[in-house]
Design an enzyme around this catalytic site. Structure first.
Site, PDB file in Angstrom:
ATOM      1  N   ARG A 120       2.411   1.208  -5.796  1.00 24.50           N
ATOM      2  CA  ARG A 120       2.790   0.523  -4.672  1.00 24.50           C
ATOM      3  C   ARG A 120       1.350  -0.414  -4.309  1.00 24.50           C
ATOM      4  O   ARG A 120       1.440  -1.467  -3.370  1.00 24.50           O
ATOM      5  CB  ARG A 120       3.076   1.181  -3.371  1.00 24.50           C
ATOM      6  CG  ARG A 120       4.431   2.199  -3.480  1.00 24.50           C
ATOM      7  CD  ARG A 120       4.474   2.592  -2.230  1.00 24.50           C
ATOM      8  NE  ARG A 120       4.966   1.884  -1.149  1.00 24.50           N
ATOM      9  CZ  ARG A 120       6.292   1.490  -0.716  1.00 24.50           C
ATOM     10  NH1 ARG A 120       7.242   2.302  -1.457  1.00 24.50           N
ATOM     11  NH2 ARG A 120       6.422   0.704   0.346  1.00 24.50           N
TER      12      ARG A 120
ATOM     13  N   HIS B  81      16.611 -33.872 -19.314  1.00 26.92           N
ATOM     14  CA  HIS B  81      15.919 -34.404 -18.244  1.00 26.92           C
ATOM     15  C   HIS B  81      14.733 -34.403 -17.825  1.00 26.92           C
ATOM     16  O   HIS B  81      14.090 -34.424 -16.940  1.00 26.92           O
ATOM     17  CB  HIS B  81      17.046 -33.837 -16.875  1.00 26.92           C
ATOM     18  CG  HIS B  81      18.450 -34.355 -17.251  1.00 26.92           C
ATOM     19  ND1 HIS B  81      18.887 -35.503 -17.084  1.00 26.92           N
ATOM     20  CD2 HIS B  81      19.473 -33.408 -17.444  1.00 26.92           C
ATOM     21  CE1 HIS B  81      19.983 -35.389 -17.199  1.00 26.92           C
ATOM     22  NE2 HIS B  81      20.661 -34.347 -17.184  1.00 26.92           N
TER      23      HIS B  81
ATOM     24  N   LYS C 255       4.579  -3.240  -6.319  1.00 23.10           N
ATOM     25  CA  LYS C 255       5.795  -2.898  -6.036  1.00 23.10           C
ATOM     26  C   LYS C 255       6.114  -3.024  -4.661  1.00 23.10           C
ATOM     27  O   LYS C 255       5.420  -2.334  -3.809  1.00 23.10           O
ATOM     28  CB  LYS C 255       6.089  -1.731  -6.731  1.00 23.10           C
ATOM     29  CG  LYS C 255       7.683  -1.090  -6.750  1.00 23.10           C
ATOM     30  CD  LYS C 255       8.138  -1.573  -8.068  1.00 23.10           C
ATOM     31  CE  LYS C 255       9.545  -1.205  -8.191  1.00 23.10           C
ATOM     32  NZ  LYS C 255      10.053  -2.213  -9.330  1.00 23.10           N
TER      33      LYS C 255
ATOM     34  N   LYS D 170       9.469 -12.109 -16.442  1.00 21.31           N
ATOM     35  CA  LYS D 170       9.112 -10.792 -16.922  1.00 21.31           C
ATOM     36  C   LYS D 170       7.883 -10.920 -17.786  1.00 21.31           C
ATOM     37  O   LYS D 170       6.910 -10.347 -17.803  1.00 21.31           O
ATOM     38  CB  LYS D 170      10.156  -9.847 -17.821  1.00 21.31           C
ATOM     39  CG  LYS D 170      11.191  -9.289 -17.144  1.00 21.31           C
ATOM     40  CD  LYS D 170      10.948  -8.166 -16.436  1.00 21.31           C
ATOM     41  CE  LYS D 170      10.675  -8.153 -14.907  1.00 21.31           C
ATOM     42  NZ  LYS D 170      11.640  -8.346 -14.034  1.00 21.31           N
TER      43      LYS D 170
ATOM     44  N   GLU E 232      14.687 -14.894 -15.592  1.00 23.08           N
ATOM     45  CA  GLU E 232      14.162 -13.687 -15.601  1.00 23.08           C
ATOM     46  C   GLU E 232      13.218 -13.076 -16.737  1.00 23.08           C
ATOM     47  O   GLU E 232      12.385 -12.431 -16.521  1.00 23.08           O
ATOM     48  CB  GLU E 232      15.457 -12.628 -15.377  1.00 23.08           C
ATOM     49  CG  GLU E 232      15.284 -11.069 -15.460  1.00 23.08           C
ATOM     50  CD  GLU E 232      14.286 -10.587 -14.290  1.00 23.08           C
ATOM     51  OE1 GLU E 232      13.760 -11.279 -13.581  1.00 23.08           O
ATOM     52  OE2 GLU E 232      13.696  -9.181 -14.503  1.00 23.08           O
TER      53      GLU E 232
ATOM     54  N   GLU F 297       4.691 -11.958 -15.471  1.00 22.66           N
ATOM     55  CA  GLU F 297       4.034 -10.893 -14.776  1.00 22.66           C
ATOM     56  C   GLU F 297       3.550  -9.686 -15.559  1.00 22.66           C
ATOM     57  O   GLU F 297       2.347  -9.052 -15.497  1.00 22.66           O
ATOM     58  CB  GLU F 297       5.052 -10.573 -13.661  1.00 22.66           C
ATOM     59  CG  GLU F 297       6.277  -9.651 -14.037  1.00 22.66           C
ATOM     60  CD  GLU F 297       7.181  -9.121 -13.130  1.00 22.66           C
ATOM     61  OE1 GLU F 297       6.922  -9.026 -12.094  1.00 22.66           O
ATOM     62  OE2 GLU F 297       8.359  -9.120 -13.380  1.00 22.66           O
TER      63      GLU F 297
ATOM     64  N   CYS G 132       1.052  -1.185   0.127  1.00 21.47           N
ATOM     65  CA  CYS G 132       0.067   0.040   0.217  1.00 21.47           C
ATOM     66  C   CYS G 132       0.814   1.303  -0.018  1.00 21.47           C
ATOM     67  O   CYS G 132       2.013   1.207   0.485  1.00 21.47           O
ATOM     68  CB  CYS G 132      -0.819   0.204   1.307  1.00 21.47           C
ATOM     69  SG  CYS G 132      -1.769  -1.261   1.281  1.00 21.47           S
TER      70      CYS G 132
ATOM     71  N   ASN H  24      -0.664   0.369   6.100  1.00 22.09           N
ATOM     72  CA  ASN H  24       0.294  -0.436   5.210  1.00 22.09           C
ATOM     73  C   ASN H  24       0.578  -1.811   6.217  1.00 22.09           C
ATOM     74  O   ASN H  24       1.022  -1.434   7.390  1.00 22.09           O
ATOM     75  CB  ASN H  24       1.114   0.112   4.591  1.00 22.09           C
ATOM     76  CG  ASN H  24       2.084  -0.626   3.680  1.00 22.09           C
ATOM     77  OD1 ASN H  24       1.664  -1.777   3.157  1.00 22.09           O
ATOM     78  ND2 ASN H  24       3.335  -0.458   3.576  1.00 22.09           N
ATOM     79  N   GLY H  25       0.526  -3.050   5.639  1.00 19.92           N
ATOM     80  CA  GLY H  25       0.951  -4.228   6.441  1.00 19.92           C
ATOM     81  C   GLY H  25      -0.026  -5.104   6.987  1.00 19.92           C
ATOM     82  O   GLY H  25      -1.273  -4.843   6.459  1.00 19.92           O
TER      83      GLY H  25
ATOM     84  N   TRP I 296      -3.429  -2.370  -1.560  1.00 16.36           N
ATOM     85  CA  TRP I 296      -3.149  -3.767  -2.314  1.00 16.36           C
ATOM     86  C   TRP I 296      -3.677  -4.740  -1.161  1.00 16.36           C
ATOM     87  O   TRP I 296      -3.257  -4.875  -0.093  1.00 16.36           O
ATOM     88  CB  TRP I 296      -1.602  -4.023  -2.381  1.00 16.36           C
ATOM     89  CG  TRP I 296      -1.334  -5.345  -3.133  1.00 16.36           C
ATOM     90  CD1 TRP I 296      -1.468  -5.305  -4.437  1.00 16.36           C
ATOM     91  CD2 TRP I 296      -1.134  -6.449  -2.730  1.00 16.36           C
ATOM     92  NE1 TRP I 296      -0.935  -6.607  -4.714  1.00 16.36           N
ATOM     93  CE2 TRP I 296      -0.733  -7.405  -3.475  1.00 16.36           C
ATOM     94  CE3 TRP I 296      -1.040  -6.854  -1.210  1.00 16.36           C
ATOM     95  CZ2 TRP I 296      -0.488  -8.755  -3.401  1.00 16.36           C
ATOM     96  CZ3 TRP I 296      -0.754  -8.025  -0.979  1.00 16.36           C
ATOM     97  CH2 TRP I 296      -0.423  -8.997  -1.859  1.00 16.36           C
TER      98      TRP I 296
END
Ligand code: F6R
Length: 619
Positions: A30, A511, A614, A492, A488, A495, A2, A105-106, A78
């Site tokens: 955020r 394998h 983020k 990318k 990576e 997401e 948040c 936030n949290g 969020w």
């Protein structure tokens, strides 16, 4: 997660609403499930809140304007407890006639027992959030103390978990009180106005003077004062600092997205991270580390802890650090490290890598490493953040603010900073390791120009991405340092474009993963340069042949002059020649551009992908 903003300004000024809305716009990265704002309007608290992106809140305020005011708090959410609905959006009100407003936030871990207690007292709840518990507790404490700071102090003693709280009360216009435990909060110091924010982006348009708060502290701001106390009630001091970037750095500057801008800023991110860290003769100087050379010489094991993209930067660094220093180096996801029983002691160096410096999983890993007696070094992009504060030492990356949720320039800066640390340890060891360190530094200084060359060649990659907008699955293969690059590249794409994507170690192909190859399956292959030791180049070229023989469409990232790949590649994406350990700094760039462009071609918001935020400040 948040985003939080608070503001108090001059008594004659009515700009609090504008300042907080501007701060929310800068913090929307955020969290963007919902947004809300509360202001003190005369003798009462007024608020507006809406689910969805900030634009919904803006529309709401346009339809139902708020009065000019001097005191305001705002929030972008969020969701954790309770879905992203209007009711669950912050602020939450408490007390008689809702005279207190609070944002958070949290996660308040004991919210269930507190809620049961409050319900038994007859308190009614308007949301499903854990936050509302805190709003009712602060409001009740205010009824007893008639002081918002004292009410916050009484409340935090009852809360478990990680939280930043900001509150205003109609009886105390011109005051915002904030509290933090394991969750970010910084103070912006203005002239006749003061600010609070989850990070400095909240107020960068107004001041570049900031104050860092410690853990378990409460801050009270008025237009001309900032006072800090600990959760035990004793006076405390914040640390003042100057923010070395300005509002323009946190804006798009003509680019279609922050991500596109940040990809283009990568030559600078690497160059700035290298800047000032060598003497004229090439000797590395990392005075800022403030760890004794003896302590570093004693290190016999390195563990890199990080999450997501930062962990992939750590994986790249492992290859280099072990090669240069001959010190065993492990890389571990921070949340796994924290809750197993790692073998760590006083000669273990635990290196945390984090763009935000606030990732809760990484923070908990660092705290655990501290408890086990390790030497802890943070590689971080955000001054004033929590992880560097909790570490014995910090090496900052200088990538500038990263706003897009998907990390790009921070990844390159993190690899660069990890390399600086590895080379510094090699230098301390002396002998051939020290000579090699100097040679690598010379090569590293050429990398920013080479990244620019890669960026200048990206037209074809964008074209390929547009053609591939309907792909349902893309695979990525890499070997040696190319393996984390493959991981990576896949991350990318997942997401940003919500496409199934997986990265594999090329040697692992036979394998199992080769079973996935069917006609038309697109596969990116990151090919090591022909001079990579142990014939790895030839081995990866064989892998390309194997998948091509089974119908894969091969998109090959290869060095200039590498003709061996040409017969087996449907597309060759060229990067300049560079020594093997530095190749990830170039080969990842086309994969970032590809993901960004493909997601854009699908009409998706690359800066704010669904479900993500983020800075993940909950465990
Ligand atoms: C992916 C991404 C995340 C972060 C991870 C760690 O694009 O951005 O995987 O890398 O959440 O974040 P920091 O570096 O802030 O600790």
């Amino acid at each position: 997660m948040c985003g939080i903003v608070g503001y108090v300004g001059p008594a004659t000024d009515g700009t609090a609403l504008d300042v907080v809305m501007e701060g929310l716009a800068r913090l929307e990265y955020r969290g963007y499930d919902s947004a809300g704002i509360a202001v003190i309007d005369g003798d009462h608290v007024a608020f507006r809140k809406r689910s969805g992106k900030l634009v919904n809140l803006r529309d709401e305020i346009t339809g139902r304007p708020l009065s000019a005011t001097t005191t305001a708090i705002g929030h972008t959410r969020w969701a954790t407890h309770g879905g992203p609905t209007d009711d669950n959006a912050h602020p939450h009100l408490g007390g008689p006639e809702g005279r207190l407003a609070l944002i958070h936030n949290g996660i308040i871990e004991n919210f269930h027992s507190l809620k049961t207690e409050l319900l038994a007292q007859g308190v009614t709840f308007a949301s499903e959030t854990d936050t509302e518990v805190a709003a009712h507790l602060v409001a009740a404490a205010y009824e007893r103390t008639h002081d918002l700071t004292a009410a916050m102090l009484a409340t935090v003693a009852r809360l478990h978990g990680a939280f930043t709280l900001l509150a205003i009360h109609a009886d105390q216009p011109g005051v915002v009180v904030g509290a933090r435990r394991n969750s970010p909060l910084v103070v912006g110091l203005g002239d006749g106005a003061n600010y609070l924010g989850s990070d400095v982006a909240a107020f960068i348009g107004h001041t570049r003077e900031a104050m860092e708060l410690g853990q378990d502290q409460i801050v009270t701001i008025t237009p001309d004062s900032v006072s800090v106390i600990g959760f035990d009630g004793t006076p405390a001091q914040g640390r003042r600092y100057h923010v070395d970037w300005d509002a323009a750095a946190a804006e798009k500057g003509g680019y279609p997205s922050f991500m596109a801008k940040e990809i283009d800023e990568q030559p600078h991110a690497v160059a700035d991270t290298l800047l000032g860290r060598t003497k004229d003769d090439g000797e590395l100087v990392l005075d800022e580390l403030r760890v004794s050379e003896d302590a570093l010489r004693a290190v016999d094991k390195i563990i890199i802890v990080a999450c997501g993209t930062a962990a992939y930067a750590g994986m790249v660094a492992k290859y280099a650090i072990e090669h240069w220093t001959r010190i065993p180096c492990e890389v571990e996801l921070a949340h796994e490290f924290r809750y197993r029983d790692p073998v760590v002691n006083g000669t273990t160096l635990v290196v945390s890598v984090s763009q935000s410096g606030e990732t809760m999983d990484t923070l908990m890993a660092v705290k655990h490493a501290n408890e086990l007696g390790a030497l802890t070094v943070s590689i971080c992009n955000t001054h004033g953040s929590t992880i560097p504060r909790e570490s014995d030492a910090v090496l900052y990356t200088h990538a500038g603010p990263e706003i897009a949720v998907a990390s790009t320039k921070a990844f390159l800066a993190q690899i660069t900073a990890c390399y600086l640390l590895g080379l510094y340890l090699a230098q301390l060891r002396g002998g051939t390791a020290a000579d090699e360190a100097q040679a690598v530094m010379r090569e590293l200084r050429e990398v920013p120009d080479k990244i620019q060359t890669v960026l200048d060649r990206m037209d074809r990659v964008r074209e390929i991405a547009r053609f591939m907008a309907d792909s349902r699955s893309v695979l990525f293969l890499g070997r040696h340092v190319g393996f984390p690059v493959a991981l990576e590249g896949a991350l990318k794409l997942k997401e940003l474009a919500y496409i199934h994507a997986e990265g594999f170690a090329a040697g692992e192909l036979k394998h199992g993963p080769i079973a996935l190859i069917e006609p038309g399956q697109p596969v990116f292959v990151i090919v090591p340069g022909p001079d990579t030791p142990h014939d790895l180049h030839a081995k990866v070229v064989s892998n390309i042949q194997e998948i091509r023989a089974r119908g894969a469409r091969t998109l090959v990232v290869a060095q200039d002059g590498d003709e061996a790949v040409v017969p087996f590649a449907d597309e060759v994406i060229r990067v300049p020649r560079t020594p093997p350990l530095l190749q990830p700094l170039l080969t990842v760039v086309p994969l970032q551009v590809f993901a960004c462009q493909l997601a854009t071609a699908k009409g998706l918001d690359v800066d704010q992908p669904r479900n993500l935020a983020k800075s993940v400040t909950v465990e």
